[in-house]
Design a protein around this motif. Structure first.
Motif, short mmCIF file in Angstrom:
data_model
loop_
_atom_site.label_atom_id
_atom_site.label_comp_id
_atom_site.label_asym_id
_atom_site.label_seq_id
_atom_site.Cartn_x
_atom_site.Cartn_y
_atom_site.Cartn_z
N ARG A 6 8.93 18.39 -7.66
CA ARG A 6 10.03 19.27 -8.01
C ARG A 6 10.69 18.78 -9.30
N GLU A 34 28.77 15.47 -5.15
CA GLU A 34 27.55 16.27 -5.24
C GLU A 34 26.83 16.08 -6.57
N ALA A 37 23.24 14.80 -6.72
CA ALA A 37 22.30 15.77 -6.16
C ALA A 37 22.08 16.92 -7.13
N VAL A 38 23.14 17.33 -7.83
CA VAL A 38 23.00 18.39 -8.83
C VAL A 38 22.06 17.92 -9.94
N LEU A 152 29.68 25.14 -7.62
CA LEU A 152 28.49 24.56 -6.99
C LEU A 152 27.63 25.64 -6.35
N ASP A 153 28.31 26.60 -5.68
CA ASP A 153 27.54 27.65 -5.01
C ASP A 153 26.77 28.50 -6.02
N ILE A 156 23.77 26.40 -6.89
CA ILE A 156 22.84 26.35 -5.74
C ILE A 156 22.17 27.70 -5.54
N HIS A 160 18.10 28.56 -5.66
CA HIS A 160 17.37 29.10 -4.51
C HIS A 160 17.22 30.61 -4.57
N ARG A 162 19.20 33.22 -4.73
CA ARG A 162 19.98 34.14 -3.90
C ARG A 162 21.26 34.48 -4.63
N ALA A 165 27.49 33.35 -2.70
CA ALA A 165 28.26 33.85 -1.56
C ALA A 165 29.74 33.84 -1.93
N ILE A 166 30.10 34.69 -2.89
CA ILE A 166 31.46 34.70 -3.40
C ILE A 166 32.03 36.11 -3.26
#
Lengths: 264, 387
Positions: A6, A34, A37-38, A152-153, A156, A160, A162, A165-166
């Motif tokens: 990856r 985070e 991880a980012v 972050l969302d 993310i 991924h 998608r 989710a806001i």
């Protein structure tokens, strides 16, 4: 997928700024827990506030903070768009023009003359405008500053494939979910929450303040009804105008309400 | 088994405190009205000392003020912004977590277990009616809501019949109060004044009787029983609002093209407060979220509202893009199509949507407006989702 393979295909992230205070891009550095991880999931290729190292574009995901206030900005945002696969604008400046859009309601030349001893050195536009007025934008993240969990969302969700989710509904929904008592109904405090886009988690009402509208207008708002309610409760006209003339002054519903209550 | 006339008991304030303790000892988490943020909300209760002694809420459309009563009554007010909905249908809930495994599949973690059973202390008759409405929606078909059931099933309910209606109450019109008829284990009526502070207790279930047995109490006197009845009769005569329910369903079904909707739309903020505070509104939405690596995903459910654009968003746009259409949808569902779906009204007359509307839109006044603005124009057929 093993981490090593990856990593070889990590998408490239760039962070740019135009006219702004840097607070929104700082929100990314504020993601302390985070951040590693980012950085593992996405290559931070250009982010001058974080690193001197800069990798040339094109970039897979570009975050842009700030508004267009100079001819140079207007040129630069086209170049940024040209090297960006996905362009996300972050914060009130980038999504509505920011507090500096107050100039849109005044004589910019007069302001320049009042502030700068040698205005002839300055090349500025008469207005401060959001990025989406200049180039195609893939997603707008609201806030002054943006909320780091939402930022972050967005990253993310990009990774991924998608939708973020806001929600684009009002701050009232966040207040009620949190169990915060309505400051307007219970205390008579003027609050922009009913017409303001969610995202902050109802920060100010939870600390007994009215909402300042940092996240701009919610998805389908009736700012005039709120302005009328402020007036009916005894708020002077000029103060109603000032309530709408802050970080998102140039966002259409707030601009109209500011005009309606503004002093001539 | 409820027989208030023959079987009523009496507790003093200390007895009520012991009742709360007895419920706690039996594994219930007592919840009741507490003063917070300048209002009265539902919260965890350690004892009688947490109850809003001497406080009341002065309510009108768009206004609710916490003020001193001048006495020590514990239940001398009507309802605040919260309802037991918050406890049984939590505002946000993680439904499950999924973890990617090494073979390319995934495993589901069960949701966190529901907290232990709750005891509601002082639930109002309209709140108990609202719980029954939500029971029918969330548990009344073959597709039950397991998360709601886990919180609702064992809950112990001590009702508080109303003696002090608020300025926006209309439970008499909704036929849900001011005294509760069923849906509780114990019910209390507060008698206070002239040095007296007594709770007349009605026992409705066997477990209610068992808990009461653990607490020092006595039989209520005939005089106390008569005065308890007078408390609710008095409350019934002091309703802040009234809603004419005759023909309401037909009225709303006939009003699709009424000019009143545009007029409401000019005032309505579209903020969704009415639906958030409504004790029967049950709409939620779910979001699927992932961590950065994509190894973990989880599903969250949160209160949502028919007043948002996202809620009715389908391919091509929102079903109800105008504020007027959204208000019409809400009031029509609440007062008309709820009957067709669930054989009852979706409104219990608590008045929260009136009080907590920042711009004071009043469901009872809107119904009057819809009735009195003349006959609605003939219905016209419209294509698609035109509003």
């Amino acid at each position: 997928m093993p981490a090593s393979s990856r990593r070889t295909r990590r998408p490239k992230l760039a962070v740019f700024k135009l006219a702004s205070c840097d607070g929104c891009q700082l929100s990314l550095l504020d993601c302390e827990d985070e951040l590693l991880a980012v950085a593992d999931a996405i290559e931070i290729a250009h982010f001058p506030e974080a690193s001197r190292r800069s990798v040339r574009g094109p970039y897979d995901l570009t975050l842009v903070e700030g508004s267009v206030t100079t001819p140079h900005d207007a040129e630069r945002i086209r170049e940024i768009r040209g090297v960006s696969r996905r362009l996300v604008t972050i914060g009130a400046c980038a999504t509505s023009g920011g507090i500096q859009a107050l100039r849109n309601f005044a004589d910019a030349d007069a302001l320049v003359a009042a502030v700068y001893p040698r205005p002839d050195f300055l090349r500025t536009l008469a207005t401060s405008t959001p990025i989406a007025d200049h180039v195609r934008v893939d997603y707008e993240l609201r806030g002054c500053p943006v909320d780091k969990r939402e930022l972050l969302d967005v990253i993310i969700a990009f990774l991924h494939d998608r939708r973020p989710a806001i929600a684009s509904s009002s701050v009232c929904i966040e207040c009620k979910r949190r169990g915060t008592v309505c400051v307007m109904v219970a205390h008579g405090t003027p609050c922009l929450g009913p017409v303001t886009h969610a995202g902050c988690g109802a920060l100010c009402p939870t600390y007994d303040r009215g909402c300042y509208g940092c996240f701009g207008p919610a998805d389908s708002v009736n700012a005039a009804a709120l302005g009328d309610a402020f007036r009916a409760a005894g708020t002077p006209s000029g103060e109603v105008a000032r309530a709408f003339r802050t970080f998102n002054a140039a966002a259409a519903p707030f601009a109209a309400e500011g005009d309606r209550h503004g002093e001539a | 088994m409820s027989d208030p006339a023959g079987d009523a008991r009496a507790l003093d304030v200390d007895g009520l405190d012991r009742l709360i303790a007895a419920l706690s000892e039996r594994g219930f988490a007592p919840h009741g009205p507490i003063v917070r943020d300048g209002s009265i909300v539902w919260g965890p209760l350690r004892g009688v000392a947490d109850l809003p002694a001497g406080w009341t809420l002065e309510q009108d459309a768009g206004r609710c003020q916490l003020v001193r009563r001048g006495d020590g009554a514990l239940f001398g007010w009507a309802v605040g912004p919260d309802s037991p909905k918050r406890l049984f249908l939590p505002p946000s809930l993680q439904l499950f977590t999924a973890r990617r495994d090494d073979e390319g599949g995934f495993a589901l973690d069960p949701p966190a277990p529901a907290p232990g059973p709750i005891a509601l202390i002082g639930a109002r008759p309209c709140e108990i009616a609202a719980i029954a409405v939500q029971d029918r929606v969330l548990l009344g078909s073959e597709h039950t809501d397991a998360h709601y059931r886990a919180r609702r099933d064992e809950a112990f309910i001590v009702a508080a019949h109303c003696g002090e209606p608020g300025g926006t109450c209309f439970c008499v019109s909704a036929d849900t109060g001011p005294s509760a008829r069923s849906g509780f284990d114990l019910a209390l009526t507060e008698l206070h004044g002239d040095g007296e502070h007594t709770f007349v207790i009605e026992v409705a279930t066997e477990r209610g009787a068992a808990v009461l047995e653990a607490v020092p109490h006595r039989a209520a006197t005939g005089d106390e029983i008569a005065r308890a009845a007078a408390v609710v009769t008095g409350a019934a005569s002091r309703m802040g609002r009234e809603l004419e329910t005759d023909g309401l369903r037909e009225l709303l079904y006939g009003c699709r093209e009424h000019p009143r909707w545009d007029e409401i739309a000019a005032r309505c903020l579209g903020c969704a407060n009415c639906t958030m505070v409504c004790p029967t509104c049950f709409c939620t939405s779910v979001s699927d979220l992932t961590d950065i690596t994509g190894a973990t995903a989880w599903r969250e459910r949160s209160w949502d509202s028919c007043f948002t654009m996202d809620f009715s968003y389908i391919h091509g746009g929102s079903v109800r893009p105008s504020v007027g259409a959204r208000y019409r949808h809400w009031i029509t569902h609440k007062l008309a199509s709820w009957h067709d779906q669930f054989d009852e009204s979706g409104c219990v007359g608590c008045g929260r949507c009136i009080t907590w509307c920042p711009v004071a839109i009043d469901i009872t006044a809107e119904v009057v407006g819809l009735r009195s603005d003349g006959s609605p124009p003939p219905r016209t057929r419209t294509a698609g989702f035109r509003v």
